[in-house]
Design an enzyme around this catalytic site. Structure first.
Site, PDB file in Angstrom:
ATOM      1  N   LYS A  12       0.848  -1.194   0.000  1.00 49.28           N
ATOM      2  CA  LYS A  12       0.000   0.000   0.000  1.00 49.28           C
ATOM      3  C   LYS A  12       0.882   1.243   0.000  1.00 49.28           C
ATOM      4  CE  LYS A  12      -2.646   3.446   1.766  1.00 49.28           C
ATOM      5  NZ  LYS A  12      -2.360   4.520   2.735  1.00 49.28           N
ATOM      6  N   GLY A  15      -0.893   8.063   0.177  1.00 48.68           N
ATOM      7  CA  GLY A  15      -0.902   9.349  -0.511  1.00 48.68           C
ATOM      8  C   GLY A  15       0.264  10.194  -0.024  1.00 48.68           C
ATOM      9  N   GLY A  45      -4.630  10.847  -0.207  1.00 42.55           N
ATOM     10  CA  GLY A  45      -5.142  11.884   0.681  1.00 42.55           C
ATOM     11  C   GLY A  45      -4.754  13.312   0.295  1.00 42.55           C
ATOM     12  N   ASP A 162      -5.952   1.894   3.473  1.00 44.32           N
ATOM     13  CA  ASP A 162      -5.299   0.944   4.381  1.00 44.32           C
ATOM     14  C   ASP A 162      -6.212  -0.247   4.645  1.00 44.32           C
ATOM     15  OD1 ASP A 162      -3.286   2.810   4.607  1.00 44.32           O
ATOM     16  OD2 ASP A 162      -4.039   3.626   6.489  1.00 44.32           O
ATOM     17  N   LYS A 218      -4.294   2.008   9.548  1.00 43.12           N
ATOM     18  CA  LYS A 218      -3.140   1.211   9.124  1.00 43.12           C
ATOM     19  C   LYS A 218      -2.912   0.036  10.080  1.00 43.12           C
ATOM     20  CE  LYS A 218      -0.399   4.520   7.592  1.00 43.12           C
ATOM     21  NZ  LYS A 218      -1.062   4.631   6.282  1.00 43.12           N
TER      22      LYS A 218
HETATM   23  N1  LIG Z   1       2.127   6.242  16.839  1.00 44.26           N
HETATM   24  C1  LIG Z   1       2.302   6.781  15.614  1.00 44.26           C
HETATM   25  N2  LIG Z   1       3.432   6.514  14.900  1.00 44.26           N
HETATM   26  C2  LIG Z   1       3.634   7.022  13.683  1.00 44.26           C
HETATM   27  N3  LIG Z   1       2.746   7.848  13.022  1.00 44.26           N
HETATM   28  C3  LIG Z   1       1.590   8.159  13.668  1.00 44.26           C
HETATM   29  C4  LIG Z   1       1.320   7.636  14.984  1.00 44.26           C
HETATM   30  N4  LIG Z   1       0.100   8.105  15.356  1.00 44.26           N
HETATM   31  C5  LIG Z   1      -0.341   8.879  14.349  1.00 44.26           C
HETATM   32  N5  LIG Z   1       0.513   8.922  13.306  1.00 44.26           N
HETATM   33  C6  LIG Z   1       0.309   9.672  12.057  1.00 44.26           C
HETATM   34  O1  LIG Z   1      -0.065   8.808  11.003  1.00 44.26           O
HETATM   35  C7  LIG Z   1       0.378   9.415   9.766  1.00 44.26           C
HETATM   36  C8  LIG Z   1       0.349   8.434   8.603  1.00 44.26           C
HETATM   37  O2  LIG Z   1      -0.981   8.238   8.129  1.00 44.26           O
HETATM   38  P1  LIG Z   1      -1.583   9.055   6.876  1.00 44.26           P
HETATM   39  O3  LIG Z   1      -2.992   8.622   6.705  1.00 44.26           O
HETATM   40  O4  LIG Z   1      -1.319  10.509   7.075  1.00 44.26           O
HETATM   41  O5  LIG Z   1      -0.650   8.613   5.656  1.00 44.26           O
HETATM   42  P2  LIG Z   1      -0.926   7.536   4.494  1.00 44.26           P
HETATM   43  O6  LIG Z   1      -1.950   6.543   4.960  1.00 44.26           O
HETATM   44  O7  LIG Z   1       0.417   7.004   4.132  1.00 44.26           O
HETATM   45  O8  LIG Z   1      -1.495   8.361   3.280  1.00 44.26           O
HETATM   46  P3  LIG Z   1      -3.018   8.265   2.644  1.00 44.26           P
HETATM   47  O9  LIG Z   1      -3.968   8.322   3.807  1.00 44.26           O
HETATM   48  O10 LIG Z   1      -3.093   9.459   1.765  1.00 44.26           O
HETATM   49  O11 LIG Z   1      -3.072   6.995   1.873  1.00 44.26           O
HETATM   50  C9  LIG Z   1       1.725   9.935  10.135  1.00 44.26           C
HETATM   51  O12 LIG Z   1       2.160  10.972   9.271  1.00 44.26           O
HETATM   52  C10 LIG Z   1       1.534  10.425  11.586  1.00 44.26           C
HETATM   53  O13 LIG Z   1       1.226  11.793  11.612  1.00 44.26           O
HETATM   54 MG   LIG Z   2      -3.996   7.202   5.504  1.00 41.74          MG
END
Ligand SMILES: Nc1ncnc2c1ncn2[C@@H]1O[C@H](COP(=O)(O)OP(=O)(O)OP(=O)(O)O)[C@@H](O)[C@H]1O
Ligand SMILES: [Mg+2]
Length: 259
Positions: A12, A15, A45, A162, A218
């Site tokens: 995965k 974004g 995202g 996710d 996630k």
């Molecule tokens: N314990 C944690 N450890 C790491 N990151 C965390 C934690 N809790 C919250 N986060 C947040 O989760 C974010 C990642 O999720 P996000 O949904 O923003 O990204 P993505 O899933 O990769 O992108 P998209 O949602 O666009 O597919 C990190 O940038 C961070 O701010």
């Molecule tokens: Mg995300």
């Protein structure tokens, strides 16, 4: 990589990690050449948020899930099943990796129903994944590139990418599920990235709020995939070679989650 041959690997691409897509897609091409069968699932995202702002809408999230009214669903569909998906497909095909884009609604392979609590509008929860179209593409030599727009009872639904990745991993019996995002892994309360977490540790960190926002769907997806017999990894999309390292089962950066 022999042990992984024959069982798909679900990757995965968040974004948030899209700026690093060129290197990620090169890694995918290498994995394919080594006999791995990857399925790429992507988010988008930041692209959705950018276009919402262009039409004067402020994005809202609840527990990492996007509140999706009718206009937001339009934008999410155009961004995810359009621009983001087709750009990934274009890059892969230009690099010589035959790739076909597939939204969850295509062939009705990912069915969903509207989430009701909380009510986030046109946000779905996955009801079923029929992996036939994705597996047919793999058999025909194509890399499936999946956009998280599913088929609901009345039309399209926006699904967190996710969540979809976790459900696809389960449906295809994936050996490995890798999330590439914009942080180097799951951080503990002191901000340190944990190299390895058990399902129980993840649940505790979720319950005490150490895991928040976009990390919640996630880890939920990781727990589901792990329950289905896979290994799950959350790693930084900016980290070159992350896919290969985890496919080979080597110790690498990122957080590995096991039962
Ligand atoms: N314990 C944690 N450890 C790491 N990151 C965390 C934690 N809790 C919250 N986060 C947040 O989760 C974010 C990642 O999720 P996000 O949904 O923003 O990204 P993505 O899933 O990769 O992108 P998209 O949602 O666009 O597919 C990190 O940038 C961070 O701010
Ligand atoms: Mg995300």
């Amino acid at each position: 990589m022999g042990a992984m041959t024959g069982r798909p690997v679900v990757i995965k691409l968040g974004g948030a990690a899209l700026p690093h897509r060129e290197a990620v897609l090169r890694d995918l091409t290498e994995a394919r050449e080594a006999g791995i069968q990857p399925i790429l699932v992507h988010g988008g995202g930041p692209v959705i948020t950018e276009w919402l702002k262009r039409i004067g809408k402020q994005p809202t999230f609840v527990d990492g899930l996007r509140v999706t009214d009718a206009e937001t669903l339009d934008v999410a569909t155009m961004a995810l099943a359009g621009k983001v998906n087709k750009e990934l497909v274009a890059t892969l095909n230009l690099a010589g990796t035959p790739a076909v884009g597939l939204a969850g609604a295509d062939g009705g392979w990912i069915r969903a129903r509207r989430l009701t609590s909380p009510d986030l509008g046109f946000v779905g929860e996955v009801v079923s994944v029929d992996p036939t179209p994705a597996l047919a593409l793999i058999s025909a030599g194509y890399l499936p590139v999946v956009a998280p727009i599913a088929l609901g009872d009345e039309g399209l639904l926006n699904i967190n990418a996710d969540t979809v990745a976790g459900d696809i991993a389960r449906a295809v019996g994936a050996a490995l599920l890798i999330f590439l995002t914009d942080v180097p892994g799951v951080k503990d309360a002191s901000g340190q990235v944990s190299g390895h977490l058990t399902a129980a540790q993840v649940k505790a960190m979720r319950d005490d709020g150490t895991i928040a926002g976009g990390m919640i769907p996630k880890v939920q997806a990781c727990l589901r995939a792990v329950d289905g017999g896979a290994r799950a990894v959350i790693a930084d999309g900016a980290d070159p070679g992350a896919i290969g390292i985890h496919i080979r089962g080597e110790i690498g950066n990122g957080t590995t989650i096991t039962a």
